[in-house]
Write a protein that holds these residues in place. Structure first.
Motif, mmCIF file in Angstrom:
data_model
loop_
_atom_site.group_PDB
_atom_site.id
_atom_site.type_symbol
_atom_site.label_atom_id
_atom_site.label_comp_id
_atom_site.label_asym_id
_atom_site.label_seq_id
_atom_site.Cartn_x
_atom_site.Cartn_y
_atom_site.Cartn_z
ATOM 1 N N VAL A 261 6.724 48.669 -47.067
ATOM 2 C CA VAL A 261 7.747 48.684 -47.841
ATOM 3 C C VAL A 261 7.729 49.661 -49.203
ATOM 4 N N LEU A 262 6.277 49.827 -49.496
ATOM 5 C CA LEU A 262 6.142 50.831 -50.451
ATOM 6 C C LEU A 262 6.259 52.044 -49.985
ATOM 7 N N VAL A 263 6.044 52.537 -48.762
ATOM 8 C CA VAL A 263 5.977 53.996 -48.336
ATOM 9 C C VAL A 263 7.580 54.125 -48.213
ATOM 10 N N VAL A 264 8.248 53.372 -47.625
ATOM 11 C CA VAL A 264 9.745 53.365 -47.326
ATOM 12 C C VAL A 264 10.484 53.881 -48.798
ATOM 13 N N TYR A 265 10.159 52.945 -49.882
ATOM 14 C CA TYR A 265 10.761 53.025 -51.001
ATOM 15 C C TYR A 265 10.432 54.388 -51.960
#
Length: 344
Positions: A261-265
């Motif tokens: 999620v951190l990478v996507v955001y």
């Protein structure tokens, strides 16, 4: 004989401080009033478009009121349903949160932090307390009823009065032509800002929702809605929209899911909202990225949470009010975007 420049500067600074303190004192009134004005200004062209196509005044005004209330109602329903689902979902993660807190406490102990310090922190992270905090937060929403009724009333009165806006501006122009033109420019800039921000918000929300659905993060639609709302907060909005889905991914599927999620955001939201969007917003409203960020901090302090959403419109309104101020060119040069100063 003109007064000394130092005296003028001192008096002007004192007057500005008094004005800011006054606005901060009535933030409960100023913030929803400005929000209602911005909403009506944005949807105001609907009234003019209908009038140009032969609709009677009452029908055009009714259509505007329905548009305003319909938009607000749709957003409110989506938010209430999503928050209710979140409140029902969180108790499932109580045991997992307890285990996560225990692991974090052990890790802090291995890093050299004394065992007494993690024990002091752990009670504050007790799942029962966190869930009770959430319950109290949801119950506090009932306290917003008065403000919401006030906002709805403002929207109604401003919507019905939009038909007379041009006539009122014409009356102002008779005595203060620069002020009238500045107010018209304020309305144009606010509309451009909201159009640009809404377009980027819809793009980011759609991308975030699709990515979270693929990753299997619960309540992906809610987090997409949160991304859309926080997109109206300049510069740091994506950080505010990142924390809840990242934490829920951690509780639902562990550290790898949170990292995903951190990478996507980081890729989607940071690039779009913090690198690309500010350039278009600056070109649309004539504010530099630095001025936009300072305005975010300042208006959040003055108006509270709504100030973060209204920081750009509030700044544009101040510039419009200063239209008749002598030698205000340095203010425009200081806060304006480079492209606007260059005339592009």
């Amino acid at each position: 004989m003109s007064p000394p420049r130092a005296l003028v500067l001192l008096l002007g600074t004192a007057a500005a401080v008094v004005c800011v303190a006054g606005v901060k004192a009535i933030a409960w009134l100023a913030a929803p009033t400005l929000l209602a004005a911005v909403v009506v200004l944005t949807l105001g062209p609907v009234h003019g478009w209908l009038r140009r196509r032969g609709f009677p005044r009452w029908a055009a005004t009714t259509a505007l009121v329905v548009s305003v209330y319909g938009t607000l109602a749709a957003f409110t329903v989506a938010l209430v349903v999503s928050v209710t689902e979140l409140a029902a979902l969180l108790p499932r993660y109580a045991e997992r949160l307890t285990r996560l807190v225990a692991d974090a406490t052990d890790a802090l102990g291995r890093l050299g932090i004394g065992p007494s310090r993690p024990r002091e922190v752990a009670p504050a992270l007790d799942p029962g307390k966190l869930l009770s905090y959430l319950g109290s937060l949801l119950s506090d929403l009932t306290g917003v009823t008065t403000s919401l009724v006030f906002l709805l009333g403002l929207l109604l009165f401003l919507s019905t009065g939009i038909a007379d806006a041009e006539r009122r501006l014409a009356g102002i122009a008779d005595d203060r032509p620069r002020t009238a033109e500045a107010l018209r420019d304020f309305a144009r800039r606010v509309r451009r800002y909201l159009v640009v921000t809404t377009v980027f918000g819809l793009v980011v929300a759609a991308l975030d929702t699709a990515a979270l659905l693929l990753l299997g993060v619960p309540l992906a639609v809610l987090w997409g809605l949160l991304s859309f709302v926080t997109n109206y907060i300049p510069t740091i909005g994506f950080l505010l929209g990142l924390a809840p889905p990242a934490l829920l991914a951690l509780l639902d599927d562990g550290w790898r899911a949170m990292l995903a999620v951190l990478v996507v955001y980081g890729v989607l939201n940071f690039v779009v909202q913090s690198l690309i969007q500010p350039r278009y917003v600056g070109n649309a409203v004539g504010l530099s990225a630095t001025a936009t960020f300072v305005a975010l901090v300042f208006w959040s302090w003055v108006l509270g949470p709504l100030g973060a959403l209204l920081s750009v419109p509030a700044t544009l309104l101040v510039l419009a009010v200063l239209a008749d101020t002598p030698r205000r060119g340095w203010v425009t040069a200081l806060v304006g975007s480079a492209s606007r100063r260059d005339g592009s």
